[in-house]
Design a protein around this motif. Structure first.
Motif, PDB file in Angstrom:
ATOM      1  N   GLN A  81       0.817  -1.212   0.000  1.00 23.06           N
ATOM      2  CA  GLN A  81       0.000   0.000   0.000  1.00 23.06           C
ATOM      3  C   GLN A  81       0.856   1.270   0.000  1.00 23.06           C
ATOM      4  O   GLN A  81       0.458   2.290  -0.554  1.00 23.06           O
ATOM      5  CB  GLN A  81      -0.937   0.005   1.215  1.00 23.06           C
ATOM      6  N   ALA A  82       2.028   1.218   0.611  1.00 20.76           N
ATOM      7  CA  ALA A  82       2.903   2.394   0.684  1.00 20.76           C
ATOM      8  C   ALA A  82       3.644   2.660  -0.618  1.00 20.76           C
ATOM      9  O   ALA A  82       3.975   3.801  -0.922  1.00 20.76           O
ATOM     10  CB  ALA A  82       3.900   2.232   1.825  1.00 20.76           C
ATOM     11  N   GLN A  83       3.898   1.613  -1.392  1.00 13.56           N
ATOM     12  CA  GLN A  83       4.618   1.741  -2.652  1.00 13.56           C
ATOM     13  C   GLN A  83       3.813   1.030  -3.736  1.00 13.56           C
ATOM     14  O   GLN A  83       3.883  -0.200  -3.856  1.00 13.56           O
ATOM     15  CB  GLN A  83       6.020   1.145  -2.534  1.00 13.56           C
ATOM     16  N   PRO A  84       3.067   1.759  -4.527  1.00 13.86           N
ATOM     17  CA  PRO A  84       2.133   1.174  -5.499  1.00 13.86           C
ATOM     18  C   PRO A  84       2.720   0.172  -6.489  1.00 13.86           C
ATOM     19  O   PRO A  84       2.037  -0.735  -6.916  1.00 13.86           O
ATOM     20  CB  PRO A  84       1.583   2.394  -6.238  1.00 13.86           C
ATOM     21  N   ASN A  85       3.977   0.289  -6.837  1.00 11.74           N
ATOM     22  CA  ASN A  85       4.579  -0.638  -7.809  1.00 11.74           C
ATOM     23  C   ASN A  85       5.324  -1.800  -7.142  1.00 11.74           C
ATOM     24  O   ASN A  85       6.049  -2.527  -7.805  1.00 11.74           O
ATOM     25  CB  ASN A  85       5.529   0.116  -8.746  1.00 11.74           C
ATOM     26  N   SER A  86       5.129  -1.953  -5.845  1.00  9.78           N
ATOM     27  CA  SER A  86       5.823  -3.003  -5.100  1.00  9.78           C
ATOM     28  C   SER A  86       4.827  -3.985  -4.497  1.00  9.78           C
ATOM     29  O   SER A  86       3.632  -3.719  -4.439  1.00  9.78           O
ATOM     30  CB  SER A  86       6.656  -2.389  -3.966  1.00  9.78           C
ATOM     31  N   TYR A  87       5.327  -5.106  -4.052  1.00  9.34           N
ATOM     32  CA  TYR A  87       4.495  -6.114  -3.405  1.00  9.34           C
ATOM     33  C   TYR A  87       5.344  -6.955  -2.469  1.00  9.34           C
ATOM     34  O   TYR A  87       6.572  -6.926  -2.516  1.00  9.34           O
ATOM     35  CB  TYR A  87       3.810  -7.016  -4.436  1.00  9.34           C
ATOM     36  N   THR A  88       4.676  -7.685  -1.610  1.00 11.28           N
ATOM     37  CA  THR A  88       5.331  -8.670  -0.774  1.00 11.28           C
ATOM     38  C   THR A  88       4.657 -10.012  -1.054  1.00 11.28           C
ATOM     39  O   THR A  88       3.630 -10.060  -1.738  1.00 11.28           O
ATOM     40  CB  THR A  88       5.210  -8.340   0.724  1.00 11.28           C
ATOM     41  N   ILE A  89       5.221 -11.059  -0.528  1.00  8.98           N
ATOM     42  CA  ILE A  89       4.611 -12.384  -0.658  1.00  8.98           C
ATOM     43  C   ILE A  89       4.307 -12.902   0.743  1.00  8.98           C
ATOM     44  O   ILE A  89       5.201 -13.059   1.570  1.00  8.98           O
ATOM     45  CB  ILE A  89       5.534 -13.389  -1.390  1.00  8.98           C
ATOM     46  N   ASP A  90       3.039 -13.132   0.994  1.00 11.22           N
ATOM     47  CA  ASP A  90       2.604 -13.772   2.226  1.00 11.22           C
ATOM     48  C   ASP A  90       2.733 -15.272   1.977  1.00 11.22           C
ATOM     49  O   ASP A  90       2.233 -15.773   0.973  1.00 11.22           O
ATOM     50  CB  ASP A  90       1.156 -13.380   2.519  1.00 11.22           C
ATOM     51  N   HIS A  91       3.444 -15.997   2.860  1.00 11.74           N
ATOM     52  CA  HIS A  91       3.693 -17.414   2.570  1.00 11.74           C
ATOM     53  C   HIS A  91       3.908 -18.233   3.830  1.00 11.74           C
ATOM     54  O   HIS A  91       4.210 -17.699   4.896  1.00 11.74           O
ATOM     55  CB  HIS A  91       4.903 -17.571   1.647  1.00 11.74           C
ATOM     56  N   THR A  92       3.769 -19.535   3.681  1.00 11.59           N
ATOM     57  CA  THR A  92       4.090 -20.484   4.720  1.00 11.59           C
ATOM     58  C   THR A  92       5.579 -20.369   5.012  1.00 11.59           C
ATOM     59  O   THR A  92       6.380 -20.140   4.102  1.00 11.59           O
ATOM     60  CB  THR A  92       3.769 -21.913   4.237  1.00 11.59           C
ATOM     61  N   SER A  93       5.960 -20.549   6.259  1.00 10.37           N
ATOM     62  CA  SER A  93       7.377 -20.356   6.593  1.00 10.37           C
ATOM     63  C   SER A  93       8.013 -21.609   7.194  1.00 10.37           C
ATOM     64  O   SER A  93       8.636 -21.568   8.243  1.00 10.37           O
ATOM     65  CB  SER A  93       7.530 -19.183   7.562  1.00 10.37           C
ATOM     66  N   PHE A  94       7.856 -22.726   6.519  1.00  8.62           N
ATOM     67  CA  PHE A  94       8.508 -23.955   6.959  1.00  8.62           C
ATOM     68  C   PHE A  94       9.941 -24.002   6.455  1.00  8.62           C
ATOM     69  O   PHE A  94      10.273 -23.444   5.413  1.00  8.62           O
ATOM     70  CB  PHE A  94       7.799 -25.193   6.397  1.00  8.62           C
TER      71      PHE A  94
END
Length: 78
Positions: A34-47
């Motif tokens: 939301q803070a940087q419109p051209n960026s993203y993160t990946i929500d993921h399992t952390s095994f």
């Protein structure tokens, strides 16, 4: 820089990653930043997956595993 250089991470084409996500039964979702419109993160399992020298699955651990327990499990298969 957050991981030891001998730890391998998943990479590849989007199709290859989708196959791996399904094979290992994990969750992964692209989340817009939301803070940087051209960026993203990946929500993921952390095994952390422990594999043998041939790539065969041996065991997995949650991100909260104690370092001594993880070290002992790895030592047991070496």
């Amino acid at each position: 820089k957050n991981f030891h250089s001998s730890i391998r991470s998943l990479s590849g084409s989007a199709d290859d990653v989708t196959v791996a996500v399904k094979a290992y039964r994990v969750y992964a979702k692209k989340v817009p930043d939301q803070a940087q419109p051209n960026s993203y993160t990946i929500d993921h399992t952390s095994f952390v997956y422990l594999m043998d020298a041939n790539g065969k699955y041996l065991k997995h651990f949650p991100h909260s595993v104690e370092p001594d327990k993880l070290a002992a499990e790895i030592a047991a298969v070496l």
